[in-house]
Design an enzyme around this catalytic site. Sequence first.
Site, PDB file in Angstrom:
ATOM      1  N   HIS A   1      -6.379  -6.295  -1.219  1.00  9.32           N
ATOM      2  CA  HIS A   1      -5.278  -5.412  -0.836  1.00  9.32           C
ATOM      3  C   HIS A   1      -4.454  -6.024   0.298  1.00  9.32           C
ATOM      4  CE1 HIS A   1      -3.545  -1.379  -1.023  1.00  9.32           C
ATOM      5  NE2 HIS A   1      -3.521  -1.357   0.302  1.00  9.32           N
TER       6      HIS A   1
ATOM      7  N   SER B   1       0.819  -1.198   0.000  1.00 13.52           N
ATOM      8  CA  SER B   1       0.000   0.000   0.000  1.00 13.52           C
ATOM      9  C   SER B   1       0.866   1.266   0.000  1.00 13.52           C
ATOM     10  CB  SER B   1      -0.945  -0.049   1.205  1.00 13.52           C
ATOM     11  OG  SER B   1      -1.966   0.905   1.111  1.00 13.52           O
TER      12      SER B   1
ATOM     13  N   ASP C   1      -8.395  -6.319  -5.274  1.00 10.25           N
ATOM     14  CA  ASP C   1      -8.152  -5.011  -4.662  1.00 10.25           C
ATOM     15  C   ASP C   1      -8.870  -3.915  -5.442  1.00 10.25           C
ATOM     16  OD1 ASP C   1      -7.168  -3.066  -2.989  1.00 10.25           O
ATOM     17  OD2 ASP C   1      -5.210  -2.950  -3.966  1.00 10.25           O
TER      18      ASP C   1
END
EC number: 3.4.16.-
Length: 478
Positions: A450, A206, A390
């Site tokens: 994610h 991220s 994601d």
Amino acid sequence: MVRAQWKVIILLILLMVIPSDGLFHSIYRSILVAQPFKGNAGQPLFLSPYIRTGKIKEGQRKSMVSPFPGMYDKSYAGYITVNQTYNSNLFFWFFPARTQPADAPVVLWLQGGPGGSSMFGLFVEHGPYIITSNMTVLSRDFPWTFSLSMLYIDNPVGTGFSFTDHIQGYAIDEDDVAQDLYSALVQFFKLFPEYAKNDFYITGESYAGKYVPAIAYYIHSLNPVRRFKIRLKGIALGDAYTDPETIIGGYATFLYEVGLLDEQQRRHFRKQCRKCIKYIKEQEWMKAFEVLDELLDGDLTAGPSFFQNVTGCTNYYNILQCTEPEDQSYFSKFLSLPQVRQAIHVGNRNFSDGAEVEKYLREDTVKSVKPWLAEIMNYYKVLIYNGQLDIIVAAALTERSLMTMDWKGSYAYRRTHKKIWKIFESDDEVAGYVRRVGKFHQVIVRGGGHILPYDQPLRSFDMINRFIYDRGWEPYKL
């Protein structure tokens, strides 16, 4: 079922015997441990004085984590001071590999956010332990610590257990982040010199898609001129927010094509994304941040973001999950227990949700580190992976960015097709897809979002070991 269990056992054996050849912040905001529960939490352990005075064995001994029911892996934890003027300290928790720790690569894990604690990665994603709702500690089936020595650092200063006594101790850009991390890493390897000779990898997901290239580039730049050298071999980035401008430019189309926006909503999203990109090009960083925050993140706005209003979902980490899974926050209560705090040497220090960290990094949020990443891709092994499900950094958005990267292998990359990846030859399920050019690996993992190791623990475990140990992507034969 029996056959599946045997496959897992065989995979673990293979790992031992095969030679090597903030922005995204909602999930962390719910993880706030302001004060520990009542009880004796001990005192914080500051290790830099032991390092400076050469009391290495004493520092190692004091940093060893005390046994706790369910926590039996050998590990070390404590604080490293990275700025004496502002009393800025980074907290680390280090787990030597379960197998062949003397030779296993050392892998640094950095959480995103900005301001997300790496304790999330430890307890929710790939560390040796899982925390249940009743605070029971369970062993993870596929911990990365099985074959890798994992170093979890709460980064930047002000994240999780890391802290500073002065506002000037907070990072305002990636140069600050890299400088503090470099200081921590040099001190860490001086405290544990037996691991300084091992290969070193930097990983994260991220917003750490900025941290990882930043510290890797810092090491790459300083190694030639410093006496103490860090043996950097490569980096791995998961769902990485490395290149905001290119990623933001693809949001409207992606969200429309997966059914989260209708035509009118797409037009609004596209208009706001174009406004954000215009501000980025003009280096109006704060204006760009505010547009993006109101549109998508909703971290510092008074109410929900536009995305949250039109989708009804707070979770943009997995298209199949509208809200964050409850069990992803259990570890925060666990870290409030005084006996746990005493064991990991943090005492009564607050565990921060990272709001202050994000506040000081607001302008950094929309800046790119793409040139640094390109330089790292020219010289080191690089893995960039995405979970197929994601939203916030979707696989299509990562590919959109990679197509604009200027590095030695860019021409070949644009002409290379992805290949099917299975863990075992007999598997019915496809684990994902791989595109490889030289030392660069791009992987899309099926069935994951994610927070990939949480969604797909076995596939993530196999992926990271294939990459680090140079085992290729051909399926194993039973």
